[in-house]
Design an enzyme around this catalytic site. Structure first.
Site, short mmCIF file in Angstrom:
data_model
loop_
_atom_site.label_atom_id
_atom_site.label_comp_id
_atom_site.label_asym_id
_atom_site.label_seq_id
_atom_site.Cartn_x
_atom_site.Cartn_y
_atom_site.Cartn_z
CD GLU A 1 -12.13 2.58 0.94
OE1 GLU A 1 -11.33 2.60 -0.02
OE2 GLU A 1 -12.13 1.67 1.80
CG LEU B 1 -28.13 0.65 -12.89
CD1 LEU B 1 -29.46 1.18 -13.42
CD2 LEU B 1 -28.11 -0.88 -12.97
CB CYS C 1 -17.20 -3.17 1.58
SG CYS C 1 -16.48 -2.12 2.86
P1 NAD Z 1 -8.90 -0.69 8.13
O1 NAD Z 1 -8.21 -1.99 7.97
O2 NAD Z 1 -8.61 0.45 7.22
O3 NAD Z 1 -8.67 -0.16 9.63
C1 NAD Z 1 -8.78 -0.95 10.76
C2 NAD Z 1 -7.83 -0.37 11.82
O4 NAD Z 1 -8.08 -1.00 13.08
C3 NAD Z 1 -6.35 -0.59 11.52
O5 NAD Z 1 -5.67 0.65 11.53
C4 NAD Z 1 -5.87 -1.50 12.66
O6 NAD Z 1 -4.52 -1.24 13.06
C5 NAD Z 1 -6.84 -1.13 13.77
N1 NAD Z 1 -6.99 -2.13 14.83
C6 NAD Z 1 -7.13 -3.46 14.71
N2 NAD Z 1 -7.30 -4.01 15.94
C7 NAD Z 1 -7.27 -3.00 16.84
C8 NAD Z 1 -7.41 -2.94 18.25
N3 NAD Z 1 -7.61 -4.04 19.01
N4 NAD Z 1 -7.30 -1.73 18.87
C9 NAD Z 1 -7.10 -0.63 18.13
N5 NAD Z 1 -6.97 -0.62 16.78
C10 NAD Z 1 -7.06 -1.80 16.14
O7 NAD Z 1 -10.45 -1.03 8.11
P2 NAD Z 1 -11.64 -0.13 7.49
O8 NAD Z 1 -11.59 -0.17 6.01
O9 NAD Z 1 -11.70 1.15 8.20
O10 NAD Z 1 -12.88 -1.02 7.91
C11 NAD Z 1 -13.27 -1.13 9.27
C12 NAD Z 1 -14.61 -1.84 9.33
O11 NAD Z 1 -15.62 -1.01 8.71
C13 NAD Z 1 -14.68 -3.16 8.59
O12 NAD Z 1 -15.53 -4.04 9.29
C14 NAD Z 1 -15.28 -2.81 7.24
O13 NAD Z 1 -15.93 -3.89 6.64
C15 NAD Z 1 -16.26 -1.73 7.63
N6 NAD Z 1 -16.57 -0.75 6.59
C16 NAD Z 1 -15.59 -0.28 5.77
C17 NAD Z 1 -15.90 0.67 4.81
C18 NAD Z 1 -14.83 1.19 3.88
O14 NAD Z 1 -15.17 1.90 2.94
N7 NAD Z 1 -13.55 0.90 4.09
C19 NAD Z 1 -17.20 1.17 4.70
C20 NAD Z 1 -18.18 0.69 5.57
C21 NAD Z 1 -17.85 -0.27 6.53
#
Ligand code: NAD
Length: 473
Positions: free
Chosen positions: A153, A251, A261
């Protein structure tokens, strides 16, 4: 290619906008109708630098659209699952969003479905999703692929467009080939695609995050030792990181890692290891050290304030878990603010991007519109997020508005010497404190105070109380 993204949060939106930028036709789907309406109106629901521009440009070209229905999504060449996998009550990731999406796709898909799981999921989830879909739609030609995401992010778009590596875990040739075509615009430009078995791909993501979390806990513990022995953790980190075997990233000492995460992925990895009777002692220690560190930060502030905060005002600069995002999930600042409030302090806070989330997560806390406004009448300023604007605050301007010139820099981002010249006592992580208008090496009073505090403070909380009221006017 036609691409569907299921889940339009951080990962889904950035991935969708970037795939569209790479020339694919993308539809981003989300259950949240308000989120989809805002996106259609050109307003991303999250703050990520450059994302609004990318979304508007690609929506304008007709390559990027938004929907609440999975029906159309299921017919894409590749369907990417990017829903949330938050920590459940027992620390294991809650996979209900993944399975709900897989379930709905099984019902909507016709003929062939290439399903790429971008959400961070434990080893074996791809196998379980495959079984679930085939039990509901045995006629489908199905490829379930693991495609973990490594974006950070705050710099998610450049991470996606110039990836260190793209990891694809496919168990069949069709799935693997479709993923190679999906990422061809990046691999043709030189990006590396690492193809691995699906379980290996799933584990690469967890192992990467656990390793980075370990690096942070390591340098945070070294910071405590630096305070105890009078060394400077910034230089120790720079000296270590110059060795390419170590690397400079992660670091920088701070108040403990947060975000959506690292904490949850360490817990998830430990749960997986536990299920297989494997001890991950290093990851467990890194995770426990981080929990202790976050809990110690408010005590460190209270010590710097002389051990007593009842009726005093603390201004916390930065609420997001790191700079460049409005994400406050597991943010150290939120823990610090709650602990200071519990100790009786009046807390005000400011963040350049996270104010909206902060107002709902911290209902009793006064969220101010600017850093200077936040610091007016303050007894202590705490820098909790490494936003560049905090480094650029003019010390004289701060000195003019506070009641007491005391600052605790938990990110080592402000200019400690300039602040001390403006009359501040400055405490930092892993570095000697600075006292007003004095170079500590030549300041017998400051040195005396440092020694006194080292003998009083417990390890990990070696913050230093101001030497005397005369310095803290
Ligand atoms: P988030 O909570 O920001 O977004 C998830 C979205 O999915 C929400 O808008 C929710 O309404 C939607 N959703 C849930 N169920 C749904 C369905 N059945 N159909 C359609 N939409 C649905 O999550 P995020 O931060 O984007 O993270 C997503 C995944 O990626 C997680 O597993 C996280 O660990 C991983 N991840 C996140 C990051 C990060 O920086 N945020 C980086 C790498 C990996």
């Amino acid at each position: 290619m036609k691409v569907s993204i299921v889940g339009s949060g951080y990962v889904g939106l950035v991935s969708g906008a970037c795939f569209a930028e790479l020339g694919h036709r993308v539809v981003c789907v989300d259950l949240d109708a308000g989120r989809i309406a805002a996106l259609r109106a050109g307003r991303p629901p999250i703050y990520e630098p450059g994302l609004d521009v990318l979304i508007r440009a690609n929506a304008g070209l007709g390559r990027l659209s938004f929907d609440t229905s999975l029906e159309a999504a299921a017919t894409a060449d590749v369907v990417v699952i990017a829903v949330g996998t938050p920590a459940g009550p027992d620390g294991r990731p809650d996979l209900s969003q993944v399975f709900a999406a897989a379930n709905a796709l099984a019902r909507a898909a016709r003929g062939r479905l290439v399903l790429a799981i971008k959400s961070t999921v434990p080893v074996g989830t791809g196998d379980a999703v495959e079984r679930e879909i085939l039990s509901l739609a045995p006629q489908l030609a199905l490829s379930v692929v693991s495609n973990p995401e490594f974006m950070r992010e705050g710099q998610a778009i450049s991470d996606f467009m110039q990836p260190d590596r793209i990891v694809v875990g496919a168990e069949d040739a069709v799935g693997c080939d479709m993923m190679r075509r999906l990422y061809a615009p990046l691999t043709n430009g030189g990006a590396t695609l690492l193809a691995a078995p699906r379980r290996t791909s799933e584990l690469i993501k967890y192992a990467s995050n656990a390793f980075l979390a370990t690096k942070l806990s390591f340098i945070n513990e070294i910071a405590d030792l630096c305070e105890a022995v009078g060394a400077d953790v910034s230089l120790v980190g720079a000296g270590m990181g110059s060795d390419p075997r170590v690397g400079r990233a992660f670091l920088q000492a701070g108040p403990g890692y947060g975000g959506s995460c690292f904490p949850k992925d360490c817990q998830g990895l430990l749960a997986t290891a536990g299920d297989h009777s494997v001890e991950l002692a290093v990851v467990a220690a890194a995770s426990a050290a981080n929990d202790r560190r976050k809990a110690a930060m408010a005590r460190r502030v209270i010590r710097a304030m002389g051990g007593f905060v009842q009726g005093k005002t603390v201004s916390v600069l930065g609420i997001a878990f790191k700079a460049g995002t409005d994400d406050i999930r597991e943010a150290p600042a939120v823990r610090i603010i709650n602990d200071l409030v519990s100790a009786g302090a009046t807390v005000r806070a400011y963040d350049p991007q996270a104010a909206t989330h902060a107002r709902s997560a911290l209902p009793g806390v006064d969220i101010r519109p600017s850093a200077i406004n936040c610091c007016k009448g303050s007894d202590c300023i705490v820098v909790a997020t490494e936003w560049r604007e905090f480094a650029e605050l003019a010390p004289a301007a701060l000195a003019n508005v506070v009641s007491n010139r005391l600052l605790v820099d938990l990110r080592n981002v402000v200019d400690h010497e300039a602040l001390s010249r403006a009359g501040f006592v400055v405490h930092a992580v892993g570095r000697r404190p600075h006292y007003p208008s004095a170079n500590l090496d030549h300041d017998p009073i400051g040195e005396k105070a440092r020694r006194r505090d080292h003998s009083a403070a417990s390890p990990g909380e070696a913050a230093h109380a101001p030497p005397s009221a005369a310095y803290a006017s």
